[in-house]
Design an enzyme around this catalytic site. Structure first.
Site: not given
Length: 560
Positions: A317, A345, A377
């Site tokens: 990230s 992610h 996310k």
């Protein structure tokens, strides 16, 4: 000078597009330019490592220009000198602001602010603190509303002005597929479940907090990942930090990427296992550690390790890089280790159908022993999951602290995850999910290409929706964040200690909710701010990560 994580600069000649000058392919890796490939009438594919890669893997980190690195160190040196000067002025009560000074009634207590550990916070972080913790008062979609605030004491405290900054372009939220919204099928389904189940469960899964919705979610996650079983948790951070200690312990070895997330690091430390660090995405470094682990065994006793667990992330990230998963799996099989993959992610953001880095590389999910991810996310919710063999999940249900002691996921949150996941899978009867995955991929490639054309140094993989733009100098961290907000664009800026001291950056997170008009507006303003702050450092001399000379790996071990 440290141009990027994973090693020092390549001393071999490189072309402008980052390819090795003699065309040699090393470590099964080619960094190719799309334009050059088109001109040559061919696309570079990886042919080494037994044909592990089924697609081009374009990832490079441009070296830090020497002058920029020197000026960055000088900038931190100047700030440090002024910091000592300000501490001197505070001591003699010359400086007007005394927030960093202990109150008189606390003089007999242990000092909170005057120790050297807080020097950075007092004198450097406080200068740019206004760039963080900005309160928003809307859905974190493509645009957000931000509450305006001011500080009259050097950012030690803030007062709200009562004004709302409307329609700020959101380039910082992890809303990859655009499901963070207050309208549409997800909102309607969550509202319906809220009426039926309420907000809280008020119990753990093992007691009376196991709802039919939780069972439905876990079955859906297992199908989505292509694994036998899955388990959901209420917090993504705790999914890592509380489950790793349940999987390994004393007498086990953890091999962790040097840029792994804090949750993985904490989980590894809490486990009591021996921890060794390998260079970021460097398979030579990882294989050396695996060889040493097999040859030498445990320190002092030389007994074989009970387990060897490799910890990696799908998308890193802070770097925007993608794990070299085919090679990691090949090494894992060769040395009989276990693999723990954090897809926080990458799940939803990579792969033709959003199934993460495993699908991105066309691999078999069974080759990953522990598949971890979060719902915070791509799914616009909260919590995390672990997927794998049924035996693994059954074990974690009784041994994981997150499962035994934590309160169950809130029913409306569970429904948000279920509805968004079904949308991605196409089970809602529409093609919206597939279109969102494709839109994110298009936005990612377009945004990265435009930034590189402007002359910025951009880190990471060309398919990663996490886009770090290098700022380097400490004064430019705060300046970039403030200038972008003046232009109605919200960005995340990151500096030491979250990054190496000379690698401060702005981190953009792309979303399927971003239209081309929004991206063009953001790019126009970024271009202007880049000229204003002189951030266009790129000389287009890309250094492929694995063309850098391999150096000795730093060991970090727990005491046996």
């Amino acid at each position: 000078m440290r141009p990027g994580p994973g090693g020092c600069c390549c001393r071999r000649p490189v072309r402008a597009n980052g390819c090795v000058a003699n065309g040699e392919v090393r470590n099964g890796y080619v960094k190719s330019s799309a334009a050059a490939a088109a001109a040559a009438g061919q696309i570079h594919h990886v042919t080494q490592n037994g044909g592990l890669y089924k697609r081009p893997f374009n990832e490079a980190f441009e070296e830090t220009p020497m002058l920029v690195a020197v000026l960055t160190y000088v900038g931190y040196g100047v700030l440090t000198l002024f910091g000592y000067l300000r501490d001197f002025l505070r001591h003699w009560r010359i400086e007007k602001c005394h927030h960093a000074t202990e109150r008189e009634e606390q003089k007999d207590f242990v000092s909170l602010y005057q120790d050297f550990e807080n020097f950075y916070t007092r004198n450097l972080y406080m200068r740019i603190r206004d760039n963080w913790n900005r309160p928003i008062c809307s859905v974190p979609g493509a645009r957000v509303d931000i509450m305006e605030r001011q500080s009259h004491d050097y950012n030690w405290s803030f007062k709200y002005t009562g004004n709302i900054i409307k329609g700020v372009i959101n380039m910082g939220s992890y809303n990859y597929l655009g499901f963070a919204r207050n309208t549409g099928s997800c909102q309607e389904a969550a509202a319906k479940v809220l009426e039926e189940y309420g907000v809280g469960v008020c119990s753990t899964r093992q007691e009376i907090g196991n709802l039919d919705k939780h069972e439905e979610l876990e079955e859906l996650v297992a199908r989505f990942l292509g694994v036998e079983a899955a388990m959901a948790y209420g917090m993504g951070f705790a999914t890592n930090s509380m489950n790793i200690p349940a999987l390994v312990g004393k007498g086990c070895l953890i091999l962790s990427d040097e840029l792994n997330h804090a949750s993985l690091v904490l989980g590894a430390r809490l486990s009591g296992a021996t921890i060794r660090i390998f260079k970021h995405n460097n398979m030579q470094s990882l294989e050396k550690l695996l060889k040493d682990a097999i040859v030498y065994g445990q320190p002092r006793t030389r007994r074989p390790w009970k387990k060897i667990l490799i910890l990696v992330e799908g998308i890193y990230s802070m770097e925007g890089s993608i794990v070299r998963l085919p090679e990691v799996i090949a090494l894992k099989k060769k040395y009989k280790a276990y693999l723990y993959l954090d897809e926080a992610h990458s799940i939803g953001a990579l792969g033709p159908t959003g199934r993460g880095v495993v699908e991105y590389f066309g691999l078999d999910p069974e080759d990953v022993d522990v598949m971890m991810g979060t719902f915070t996310k791509s799914f616009g919710a909260s919590g995390g999951y672990i997927g794998g063999k049924k035996e693994l999940i059954d074990y974690l249900r009784t041994h994981s602290h997150s499962a035994v002691y934590a309160t169950s996921l809130s029913p409306p949150v569970v429904e948000q995850i279920i509805t968004s996941m079904k949308c991605i899978m196409g089970q809602d009867g529409t093609s919206l999910g597939k279109e969102c995955v494709q839109q994110l991929a298009e936005n990612t490639r377009y945004f990265r290409r435009r930034l590189k054309e402007m002359g910025f140094i951009i880190y990471g993989n060309e398919d990663s929706p996490v886009v770090p733009l290098m700022l380097y100098m400490p004064a430019k961290i705060g300046a970039f964040g403030r200038e972008m907000l003046k232009r109605n664009i919200g960005v995340v800026v990151v500096g030491f200690p979250a990054t190496p001291i000379i690698e401060s950056r702005a981190r953009f997170c792309l979303s399927a909710a971003h239209t081309k008009e929004i991206l063009d507006t953001a790019l126009k303003e970024i271009d202007e701010v880049g000229d204003l702050l002189q951030l266009k450092y790129s000389r287009h001399r890309l250094v492929p990560l694995l063309d850098r000379p391999f150096d000795e790996t730093t060991y970090e071990e727990t005491e046996d």
